[in-house]
Write an enzyme that holds these catalytic residues in place. Structure first.
Site, short mmCIF file in Angstrom:
data_model
loop_
_atom_site.label_atom_id
_atom_site.label_comp_id
_atom_site.label_asym_id
_atom_site.label_seq_id
_atom_site.Cartn_x
_atom_site.Cartn_y
_atom_site.Cartn_z
N ARG A 144 0.84 -1.20 0.00
CA ARG A 144 0.00 0.00 0.00
C ARG A 144 0.87 1.25 0.00
NH1 ARG A 144 -4.49 0.07 4.48
NH2 ARG A 144 -5.18 1.84 3.22
N CYS A 192 -1.00 6.10 9.16
CA CYS A 192 -1.36 4.83 8.53
C CYS A 192 -2.48 5.13 7.54
CB CYS A 192 -1.79 3.80 9.59
SG CYS A 192 -3.14 4.36 10.66
#
Length: 304
Positions: free
Chosen positions: A181, A240
């Site tokens: 990611r 995050c």
């Protein structure tokens, strides 16, 4: 009673007196929003209350404001939640989630610290470790006497304003998402794939052994040093996808004695809520010890 401020193991938790303890079950499954409460009702640590990530540990009404997928709850709402749980300042709080790869216990740990509470710890290994040790569980929902709680947040511990990331000198952003990611190879949840230019990657699962227990402090210090270089902990800001799993990196650093880092609460989902903000993909080109370049552009590919 000694204070636990980062992690607590199963045996230490079992030895604590129940009347000086608040245990919070934080189990959650982002693919099934009702699962957390279902598994709690099916069995939980004796006396534990249940915290729902989106109902209790976030303010979902603020998502449209660009604050990420899990905006922080207001201090007043969080105080009311603690009051419903019957929390008092003399109690040790212990929060837990499912175990390996779990999500929300560190979020509650960080929220309490954000509100000035020090006696809060995450159960090392989570519910899985408790079960593996043969400790008892129960299905009864505890009835706790409500209390009056009025806490406030310490704004020095968090960054909400995206522009603050460009302060001089800029903080070192540490992204807790999975490497794929971060590199922009996949993005299952947010508008765009990639990372904030200049951010480094430390997947939060790298803090754990395969059984979900945290690595020892010395090992964590060594591993974080490899990522942070000579950057001081106070210049580190964690992020995050939505400000939840980043708390595991913050917890791991605190457990390792690397104190003073902060949270970028909107995280990636908040950053990409504005399509005009730059996005980087691939791996950083600079070594961590050199820090971020003045423009923050030390990655291979940039798109707008």
């Amino acid at each position: 009673m000694s204070m636990h401020t980062t992690l607590i193991d199963v045996d230490a938790l079992a030895a604590l007196p129940a009347d000086e303890l608040l245990i919070v079950d934080c189990r959650v499954d982002l693919a099934d929003r009702t699962q957390g409460e279902r598994v709690y009702l099916a069995g939980h640590l004796p006396g534990a209350v249940h915290a729902d990530l989106e109902r209790d540990l976030s303010d979902m009404s603020r998502v449209p404001e660009g604050l990420g997928r899990h905006p922080l709850p207001a201090a007043k709402a969080f105080s009311a939640l603690l009051g419903r749980w019957g929390w008092t300042p003399r109690q040790q709080v212990v929060c837990y989630d499912a175990g390996p790869g779990a999500l929300a216990a560190a979020r509650l740990w960080w929220l309490l610290r954000f509100a000035g509470v020090r006696a809060v710890a995450v159960l090392d290994g989570g519910y899985a470790a408790w079960q593996a040790a043969g400790r008892p569980v129960e299905t009864a929902v505890p009835v706790r006497t409500p209390t009056q709680v009025m806490l406030d947040y310490d704004p020095r511990q968090v960054i909400v304003d995206h522009a603050t990331l460009h302060a001089a000198p800029p903080p070192l952003l540490l992204d807790a998402r999975a490497a794929a990611r971060y590199r922009g190879e996949t993005e299952p949840l947010d508008r765009a794939a990639g990372h904030v230019p200049g951010a480094r990657n430390r997947p939060y699962v790298d803090n754990l052994f395969a059984d979900g227990h945290f690595k020892p402090p010395a090992q964590l210090r060594e591993e974080f040093a490899a990522v942070l270089g000579d950057t001081a902990p106070a210049q580190v800001v964690h992020m995050c996808g939505s400000g939840v799993t980043a708390c595991y990196n913050l917890l791991a650093m605190e457990h390792a004695g690397l104190t003073g880092s902060r949270l970028y609460a909107p995280s990636w989902s908040g950053w990409v809520s504005d399509p005009s903000r730059p996005v980087a993909t691939g791996e950083p080109l600079q070594e961590p010890a050199r820090g971020r370049c003045p423009e923050g552009r030390d990655d291979r590919t940039f798109v707008r």
